[in-house]
Design a protein around this motif. Structure first.
Motif, PDB file in Angstrom:
ATOM      1  N   LEU A   1      -2.210 -13.684  -0.693  1.00 26.35           N
ATOM      2  CA  LEU A   1      -0.989 -13.588  -1.496  1.00 26.35           C
ATOM      3  C   LEU A   1      -1.310 -13.396  -2.972  1.00 26.35           C
ATOM      4  O   LEU A   1      -0.567 -12.695  -3.682  1.00 26.35           O
ATOM      5  N   LEU A   2      -2.380 -14.016  -3.451  1.00 32.91           N
ATOM      6  CA  LEU A   2      -2.805 -13.786  -4.836  1.00 32.91           C
ATOM      7  C   LEU A   2      -3.150 -12.318  -5.053  1.00 32.91           C
ATOM      8  O   LEU A   2      -2.769 -11.705  -6.067  1.00 32.91           O
ATOM      9  N   LYS A   3      -3.875 -11.735  -4.094  1.00 33.92           N
ATOM     10  CA  LYS A   3      -4.241 -10.327  -4.195  1.00 33.92           C
ATOM     11  C   LYS A   3      -3.000  -9.446  -4.208  1.00 33.92           C
ATOM     12  O   LYS A   3      -2.885  -8.518  -5.022  1.00 33.92           O
ATOM     13  N   LEU A   4      -2.053  -9.735  -3.327  1.00 33.02           N
ATOM     14  CA  LEU A   4      -0.818  -8.949  -3.263  1.00 33.02           C
ATOM     15  C   LEU A   4      -0.027  -9.074  -4.563  1.00 33.02           C
ATOM     16  O   LEU A   4       0.498  -8.074  -5.078  1.00 33.02           O
ATOM     17  N   ALA A   5       0.066 -10.295  -5.088  1.00 32.32           N
ATOM     18  CA  ALA A   5       0.812 -10.496  -6.334  1.00 32.32           C
ATOM     19  C   ALA A   5       0.168  -9.741  -7.491  1.00 32.32           C
ATOM     20  O   ALA A   5       0.868  -9.134  -8.324  1.00 32.32           O
ATOM     21  N   GLU A   6      -1.168  -9.743  -7.547  1.00 33.13           N
ATOM     22  CA  GLU A   6      -1.865  -8.994  -8.595  1.00 33.13           C
ATOM     23  C   GLU A   6      -1.650  -7.495  -8.444  1.00 33.13           C
ATOM     24  O   GLU A   6      -1.472  -6.780  -9.442  1.00 33.13           O
ATOM     25  N   MET A   7      -1.653  -7.002  -7.206  1.00 36.69           N
ATOM     26  CA  MET A   7      -1.401  -5.585  -6.972  1.00 36.69           C
ATOM     27  C   MET A   7      -0.001  -5.193  -7.432  1.00 36.69           C
ATOM     28  O   MET A   7       0.202  -4.137  -8.054  1.00 36.69           O
ATOM     29  N   ILE A   8       0.964  -6.051  -7.154  1.00 35.39           N
ATOM     30  CA  ILE A   8       2.342  -5.760  -7.551  1.00 35.39           C
ATOM     31  C   ILE A   8       2.467  -5.747  -9.068  1.00 35.39           C
ATOM     32  O   ILE A   8       3.106  -4.851  -9.650  1.00 35.39           O
ATOM     33  N   GLU A   9       1.865  -6.719  -9.737  1.00 31.75           N
ATOM     34  CA  GLU A   9       1.939  -6.756 -11.195  1.00 31.75           C
ATOM     35  C   GLU A   9       1.257  -5.534 -11.806  1.00 31.75           C
ATOM     36  O   GLU A   9       1.746  -4.957 -12.784  1.00 31.75           O
ATOM     37  N   THR A  10       0.119  -5.135 -11.233  1.00 28.29           N
ATOM     38  CA  THR A  10      -0.573  -3.937 -11.722  1.00 28.29           C
ATOM     39  C   THR A  10       0.297  -2.697 -11.528  1.00 28.29           C
ATOM     40  O   THR A  10       0.406  -1.851 -12.427  1.00 28.29           O
ATOM     41  N   ASP A  11       0.921  -2.590 -10.366  1.00 29.02           N
ATOM     42  CA  ASP A  11       1.790  -1.440 -10.100  1.00 29.02           C
ATOM     43  C   ASP A  11       3.005  -1.438 -11.017  1.00 29.02           C
ATOM     44  O   ASP A  11       3.448  -0.374 -11.468  1.00 29.02           O
TER      45      ASP A  11
ATOM     46  N   TYR B   1       0.827  -1.211   0.000  1.00 34.96           N
ATOM     47  CA  TYR B   1       0.000   0.000   0.000  1.00 34.96           C
ATOM     48  C   TYR B   1       0.861   1.261   0.000  1.00 34.96           C
ATOM     49  O   TYR B   1       0.502   2.273  -0.628  1.00 34.96           O
ATOM     50  N   ALA B   2       1.986   1.237   0.699  1.00 33.29           N
ATOM     51  CA  ALA B   2       2.875   2.402   0.733  1.00 33.29           C
ATOM     52  C   ALA B   2       3.413   2.713  -0.663  1.00 33.29           C
ATOM     53  O   ALA B   2       3.488   3.883  -1.077  1.00 33.29           O
ATOM     54  N   VAL B   3       3.770   1.666  -1.403  1.00 33.78           N
ATOM     55  CA  VAL B   3       4.258   1.871  -2.778  1.00 33.78           C
ATOM     56  C   VAL B   3       3.132   2.400  -3.662  1.00 33.78           C
ATOM     57  O   VAL B   3       3.349   3.296  -4.495  1.00 33.78           O
TER      58      VAL B   3
ATOM     59  N   ASP C   1       0.582   4.232  -2.736  1.00 32.03           N
ATOM     60  CA  ASP C   1       0.345   5.637  -2.393  1.00 32.03           C
ATOM     61  C   ASP C   1       1.383   6.536  -3.068  1.00 32.03           C
ATOM     62  O   ASP C   1       1.038   7.611  -3.584  1.00 32.03           O
ATOM     63  N   GLU C   2       2.626   6.117  -3.069  1.00 29.80           N
ATOM     64  CA  GLU C   2       3.668   6.902  -3.737  1.00 29.80           C
ATOM     65  C   GLU C   2       3.433   6.955  -5.242  1.00 29.80           C
ATOM     66  O   GLU C   2       3.697   7.976  -5.885  1.00 29.80           O
ATOM     67  N   LEU C   3       2.944   5.851  -5.781  1.00 28.13           N
ATOM     68  CA  LEU C   3       2.666   5.817  -7.219  1.00 28.13           C
ATOM     69  C   LEU C   3       1.536   6.777  -7.568  1.00 28.13           C
ATOM     70  O   LEU C   3       1.609   7.489  -8.583  1.00 28.13           O
ATOM     71  N   ASP C   4       0.489   6.812  -6.753  1.00 25.43           N
ATOM     72  CA  ASP C   4      -0.615   7.748  -6.982  1.00 25.43           C
ATOM     73  C   ASP C   4      -0.132   9.192  -6.874  1.00 25.43           C
ATOM     74  O   ASP C   4      -0.517  10.054  -7.682  1.00 25.43           O
ATOM     75  N   GLU C   5       0.709   9.459  -5.886  1.00 31.49           N
ATOM     76  CA  GLU C   5       1.243  10.813  -5.716  1.00 31.49           C
ATOM     77  C   GLU C   5       2.131  11.189  -6.896  1.00 31.49           C
ATOM     78  O   GLU C   5       2.133  12.347  -7.342  1.00 31.49           O
ATOM     79  N   LEU C   6       2.866  10.223  -7.407  1.00 29.22           N
ATOM     80  CA  LEU C   6       3.729  10.482  -8.560  1.00 29.22           C
ATOM     81  C   LEU C   6       2.910  10.858  -9.785  1.00 29.22           C
ATOM     82  O   LEU C   6       3.294  11.749 -10.554  1.00 29.22           O
ATOM     83  N   GLU C   7       1.767  10.209  -9.987  1.00 27.76           N
ATOM     84  CA  GLU C   7       0.896  10.542 -11.111  1.00 27.76           C
ATOM     85  C   GLU C   7       0.328  11.953 -10.972  1.00 27.76           C
ATOM     86  O   GLU C   7       0.189  12.673 -11.966  1.00 27.76           O
TER      87      GLU C   7
END
Length: 319
Positions: free
Chosen positions: A225-235, A153-155, A157-163
């Motif tokens: 873990l599936l949810k986390l892996a999908e979030m990472i791939e999306t990010d 989630y921290a990553v 949030d930084e990605l949203d702020e970067l956009e």
């Protein structure tokens, strides 16, 4: 440090018990935690518990990939904890037996301490502890996986702020931030994906086939873990898109600069040619002694510049 607790048959918790009392008949099951164990304390894995030498070797030689090995009378799990500040991994080893859970880790971990401290409050729940050390092992794994979420989630949030700040920062700063995020996402991926594969292997193992309750526990962790892996791939895809956008933006800016310089150079090329011709200082040049020659040449150069600029405008070079 070695700490041990025993859960009696009437679900009372006794902490600080000696290691020799682990097999006492008064305890339904026990948990022994090796926390930053010394070399002498680590030898108890062999001398007291008689674990397999390969499993002990995996405990002492970090950092192993998350895995599960099945030995006679117990299962051996290698897990990874995440440091939320640095995203570095810390290995956690679990030996899950019928009557004992042994955890081994080289550094003090808040997740282990939280589960340890929560045992006293939940020990009277007979249904919760019906499966003995398995439930405590599940709580440890679940606590480790839950710690992954704030890191991801921290990553995000930084990605949203970067956009949001993309139009206010230079391309160089934005690119550095994007590559920093991609590096952190890679660290997370190296931890979460192997843990996801580990849970998948446990779910499809013959050792828990037909046992609905443990499968439900591991299935719940696997879903996380599936949810986390999908979030990472999306990010990662988002950072790749941002990287490509910033590269394209930088290329467009460079093209605009090069086009402006090209127009300026093109306009001044014929003027430089005319000025060079009349700067050769030959004695017999027809226009040198003409009274209005200087003004005529300047006028010609001005008209030529205006004509070229209008031609460029018509061709759309300034758009």
């Amino acid at each position: 440090m070695i700490r041990a607790m025993g859960i009696t048959h009437d679900h009372k918790v006794e902490t600080g018990i000696p290691l020799e009392s682990i097999g006492d008949s008064k305890y339904g099951w026990s948990w022994v935690d090796f926390n930053e164990a010394s070399e002498e304390e680590a030898e108890q894995l062999d001398r007291f518990f008689h674990f397999h030498p390969l499993a002990i070797e995996d405990c002492l030689h970090v950092l192993q990939r998350p895995k599960v090995d099945y030995y006679e009378g117990y299962e051996f799990l290698v897990l990874h904890a995440l440091d939320p500040e640095t995203l570095n991994t810390e290995e956690v080893n679990l030996f899950i037996g019928d009557k004992v859970l042994v955890s081994f880790h080289q550094r003090a971990l808040k997740e282990i301490d939280d589960v340890w401290n929560s045992l006293a409050g939940r020990a009277q729940n007979r249904k919760a502890w019906a499966r003995g050390p398995f439930v405590a092992a599940y709580m440890v794994i679940d606590a480790l996986v839950d710690q992954y979420f704030p890191c991801v989630y921290a990553v995000e949030d930084e990605l949203d702020e970067l956009e949001k700040q993309g139009s206010r920062e230079s391309v160089e700063v934005l690119m550095n931030q994007v590559f920093d995020l991609r590096s952190r996402l890679l660290k997370l991926r190296r931890t979460i994906v192997p843990m996801r594969d580990l849970m998948y292997r446990i779910l499809n193992s013959q050792h828990i086939q037909g046992e609905k309750e443990p499968r439900a526990y591991f299935a719940d962790i696997h879903d996380h873990l599936l949810k986390l892996a999908e979030m990472i791939e999306t990010d990662r895809e988002m950072t790749a898109d941002l990287r490509d956008s910033y590269i394209s933006l930088n290329s467009n800016r460079m093209n605009g600069i090069m086009k402006t310089l090209t127009v300026i150079t093109t306009v001044f090329m014929p003027l430089t040619l005319i000025a060079g011709i009349y700067g050769m200082n030959f004695a017999y040049m027809p226009e040198l002694e003409w009274r209005y020659g200087y003004f005529a040449v300047l006028g010609l150069m001005g008209l030529l510049s205006i004509w070229m600029i209008l031609a460029f405008l018509k061709r759309g070079w300034f758009k």
